[in-house]
Scaffold this motif. Structure first.
Motif, PDB file in Angstrom:
ATOM      1  N   ASP A  81       8.497   1.023  -0.301  1.00 17.74           N
ATOM      2  CA  ASP A  81       8.894  -0.532  -0.893  1.00 17.74           C
ATOM      3  C   ASP A  81       7.660  -1.210  -0.802  1.00 17.74           C
ATOM      4  OD1 ASP A  81      11.553  -0.162  -0.935  1.00 17.74           O
ATOM      5  OD2 ASP A  81      12.092  -0.859   0.964  1.00 17.74           O
ATOM      6  N   ILE A  82       6.525  -0.945  -0.007  1.00 13.73           N
ATOM      7  CA  ILE A  82       5.425  -1.679   0.043  1.00 13.73           C
ATOM      8  C   ILE A  82       4.423  -1.486  -1.207  1.00 13.73           C
ATOM      9  CG2 ILE A  82       2.988  -2.127   1.152  1.00 13.73           C
ATOM     10  CD1 ILE A  82       4.702  -1.779   3.884  1.00 13.73           C
ATOM     11  N   ALA A  83       4.443  -0.163  -1.474  1.00 15.16           N
ATOM     12  CA  ALA A  83       3.603   0.676  -2.210  1.00 15.16           C
ATOM     13  C   ALA A  83       4.159   0.032  -3.631  1.00 15.16           C
ATOM     14  CB  ALA A  83       3.639   2.179  -2.462  1.00 15.16           C
ATOM     15  N   MET A  84       5.256   0.046  -3.924  1.00 15.21           N
ATOM     16  CA  MET A  84       6.047  -0.489  -5.248  1.00 15.21           C
ATOM     17  C   MET A  84       5.795  -2.039  -5.755  1.00 15.21           C
ATOM     18  SD  MET A  84       7.203   2.331  -6.455  1.00 15.21           S
ATOM     19  CE  MET A  84       6.867   3.800  -5.513  1.00 15.21           C
ATOM     20  N   LYS A 219       0.136   7.034  -1.896  1.00 17.98           N
ATOM     21  CA  LYS A 219      -1.105   7.886  -2.641  1.00 17.98           C
ATOM     22  C   LYS A 219      -1.059   8.045  -4.153  1.00 17.98           C
ATOM     23  CE  LYS A 219      -2.493   9.858   1.975  1.00 17.98           C
ATOM     24  NZ  LYS A 219      -2.643  11.111   2.462  1.00 17.98           N
ATOM     25  N   MET A 220       0.116   8.036  -4.524  1.00 16.20           N
ATOM     26  CA  MET A 220       0.348   8.373  -5.968  1.00 16.20           C
ATOM     27  C   MET A 220       0.035   7.029  -6.393  1.00 16.20           C
ATOM     28  SD  MET A 220       3.674   9.012  -8.098  1.00 16.20           S
ATOM     29  CE  MET A 220       4.545   7.510  -8.101  1.00 16.20           C
ATOM     30  N   MET A 221       0.685   6.008  -6.114  1.00 15.44           N
ATOM     31  CA  MET A 221       0.602   4.785  -6.604  1.00 15.44           C
ATOM     32  C   MET A 221      -1.142   4.069  -6.700  1.00 15.44           C
ATOM     33  SD  MET A 221       3.520   3.451  -7.739  1.00 15.44           S
ATOM     34  CE  MET A 221       2.807   1.767  -8.206  1.00 15.44           C
ATOM     35  N   LYS A 222      -1.626   4.580  -5.751  1.00  9.52           N
ATOM     36  CA  LYS A 222      -3.020   4.154  -5.582  1.00  9.52           C
ATOM     37  C   LYS A 222      -3.661   4.749  -6.800  1.00  9.52           C
ATOM     38  CE  LYS A 222      -4.994   2.901  -1.999  1.00  9.52           C
ATOM     39  NZ  LYS A 222      -6.018   2.908  -0.739  1.00  9.52           N
ATOM     40  N   THR A 223      -3.274   6.033  -6.892  1.00  7.18           N
ATOM     41  CA  THR A 223      -4.067   6.837  -8.120  1.00  7.18           C
ATOM     42  C   THR A 223      -3.686   6.262  -9.436  1.00  7.18           C
ATOM     43  OG1 THR A 223      -3.704   8.836  -6.761  1.00  7.18           O
ATOM     44  CG2 THR A 223      -4.306   9.182  -9.154  1.00  7.18           C
ATOM     45  N   ILE A 224      -2.611   5.801  -9.708  1.00  7.54           N
ATOM     46  CA  ILE A 224      -2.260   5.287 -11.288  1.00  7.54           C
ATOM     47  C   ILE A 224      -2.815   3.854 -11.229  1.00  7.54           C
ATOM     48  CG2 ILE A 224      -0.598   6.946 -11.644  1.00  7.54           C
ATOM     49  CD1 ILE A 224       1.492   4.671 -10.899  1.00  7.54           C
ATOM     50  N   LEU A 225      -2.858   3.128 -10.174  1.00  2.97           N
ATOM     51  CA  LEU A 225      -3.547   1.672 -10.198  1.00  2.97           C
ATOM     52  C   LEU A 225      -4.947   1.689 -10.561  1.00  2.97           C
ATOM     53  CD1 LEU A 225      -1.342  -0.122  -7.273  1.00  2.97           C
ATOM     54  CD2 LEU A 225      -1.219  -0.353  -9.867  1.00  2.97           C
ATOM     55  N   GLU A 226      -5.571   2.838 -10.209  1.00  7.17           N
ATOM     56  CA  GLU A 226      -7.103   3.200 -10.621  1.00  7.17           C
ATOM     57  C   GLU A 226      -7.228   3.318 -12.021  1.00  7.17           C
ATOM     58  OE1 GLU A 226      -8.024   6.621  -8.371  1.00  7.17           O
ATOM     59  OE2 GLU A 226      -8.460   5.326  -6.600  1.00  7.17           O
ATOM     60  N   PRO A 309       0.719  15.663  -7.284  1.00  5.82           N
ATOM     61  CA  PRO A 309       1.696  16.637  -6.802  1.00  5.82           C
ATOM     62  C   PRO A 309       3.209  15.730  -6.803  1.00  5.82           C
ATOM     63  CG  PRO A 309       0.030  16.516  -5.049  1.00  5.82           C
ATOM     64  CD  PRO A 309      -0.410  15.426  -6.107  1.00  5.82           C
ATOM     65  N   TRP A 310       3.011  14.460  -6.878  1.00  7.33           N
ATOM     66  CA  TRP A 310       4.311  13.554  -6.922  1.00  7.33           C
ATOM     67  C   TRP A 310       4.721  13.535  -8.537  1.00  7.33           C
ATOM     68  CZ3 TRP A 310      -0.283  12.222  -4.768  1.00  7.33           C
ATOM     69  CH2 TRP A 310      -0.459  12.370  -3.221  1.00  7.33           C
ATOM     70  N   GLY A 311       4.015  13.600  -9.301  1.00  6.03           N
ATOM     71  CA  GLY A 311       4.135  13.391 -10.565  1.00  6.03           C
ATOM     72  C   GLY A 311       4.218  14.286 -11.640  1.00  6.03           C
ATOM     73  N   LYS A 312       4.120  15.411 -11.114  1.00  7.15           N
ATOM     74  CA  LYS A 312       4.028  16.623 -12.208  1.00  7.15           C
ATOM     75  C   LYS A 312       5.187  16.781 -13.249  1.00  7.15           C
ATOM     76  CE  LYS A 312       6.058  19.852  -9.046  1.00  7.15           C
ATOM     77  NZ  LYS A 312       7.480  20.094  -9.576  1.00  7.15           N
TER      78      LYS A 312
END
Length: 351
Positions: A81-84, A219-226, A309-312
């Protein structure tokens, strides 16, 4: 007997139109204008003085299921909820209410799962509360977790990229940032959690090897925000894709067009929903994200997602259209149907 319209029903706890209307009718009166993202936004979390804050309660049945348990679910749900919102989760509270006679061995398993999931997400459990109620006063155990997070450098970069395609008034991931032409991306296969819960319940009448997708996605969200270019993000939990996309359409004032053939789904899940007569779009998920992204950055974001790993199994499933009303699904046979908010969840108590 009470008039069903005058009491809260189990369906109200399942998301969709019932819960949406219940919140609007009773709880929006609590909004007093406080917060950068306040109660009126009806989003995954609030933002107060730059701090993302959220809370959620978990009543899943059964408490141990294929691929997870109520402890992993509680940590993951609050972290997500925080990451979204684009926040970087930092710390959680933990409140547990148990019925008298709850096995200590089960409590130990749940606490260990909470510990491992918090370590996986990189968050800290910092405060909490415990209560015990009389035997049969509730169904085994209820967990509440609240969490706080802050804006990250990745979020600032994301909006710098997004500003290349639009004016950005909201520095958090909210539906008001969505624009005509934005691509809709789902981070992986849909329906895994709901079917895993169903197959773990006694008396359902079918077996499935599907595991819940429950996982922290910060961690997935941080990667795509990059990468940058994300206008909004949300996890399709209660009410599934149908409720989420209708929420976006309503709040953005734009239509959303999606293609059934592009929605990733495991073969076992397809077989289960066909057997049970369920609608894939209404099934809840606990380890997936749906993203609205600028069309210029969609392919870069998709490639980045697929490398994690979360978005393959991530895929682009549609786009935002100003000439469309509501949410339209193009079926695999080429027809079109209007997707509305579910009137209730076909699988209650999945979270």
């Amino acid at each position: 007997m009470s008039d069903p319209k005058s009491v809260v029903t189990l369906l109200h706890g399942a998301g969709g139109a019932y819960m949406h209307n219940l919140i609007k009718e009773y709880f929006l009166q609590l909004y007093d204008g406080f917060g950068e993202v306040g109660l009126d936004a009806l989003d995954d979390a609030a933002v107060i003085n730059g701090v993302v804050f959220t809370t959620d309660s978990y009543t899943v049945r059964p408490i141990f299921f294929k691929g997870g348990d109520i402890g992993r679910l509680a940590v993951s749900g609050t972290v997500n909820d925080i990451a979204m919102m684009g926040g970087d989760p930092i710390a959680l509270s933990l409140a547990i209410v148990m019925e008298e006679g709850f096995p200590k061995s089960d409590l130990a398993k749940i606490v260990e799962s909470i510990k491992k999931t918090a370590e996986e997400a990189g968050v800290h459990i910092v405060t909490g509360d415990t209560k015990v109620m009389e035997k049969n006063a509730l169904d085994k155990i209820v967990i509440n977790t609240s969490g706080i997070g802050v804006a990250s450098e990745e979020l600032k970069h994301n909006f710098n990229v997004l500003r290349k395609s639009r004016t950005v008034k909201h520095e958090w991931l909210v539906p008001m940032n969505i624009r005509d032409g934005d691509k809709i991306i789902v981070s992986g296969t849909i329906g895994d959690h709901a079917i895993a819960i169903l197959s773990s319940r006694e008396g359902v009448g079918f077996e499935s090897n599907i595991q819940s997708d429950v996982a922290p996605l910060n961690k997935m969200m941080k990667t795509i925000l990059e990468v940058g270019g994300v206008a909004d993000a949300k996890d399709p939990t209660r009410g599934g894709l149908a409720d989420l996309l209708n929420d976006w359409a309503e709040k953005s004032g734009l239509g959303i067009y999606i293609r059934e053939s592009e929605i990733p789904v495991k073969e076992e899940v397809s077989s289960a929903i066909e057997f049970l007569g369920l609608d894939l779009l209404e099934l809840g998920n606990e380890g997936k994200a749906v993203l609205a992204v600028s069309p210029e950055m969609a392919r870069d974001i998709l490639e980045t997602l697929r490398s994690t790993p979360w978005g393959k199994d991530a895929n682009i499933i549609g786009e935002v259209r100003k000439d469309t009303e509501g949410v339209i699904l193009e079926t695999v046979i080429g027809g079109k149907r209007l997707v509305t908010r579910p009137t209730g969840d076909p699988v209650p108590r999945i979270c």
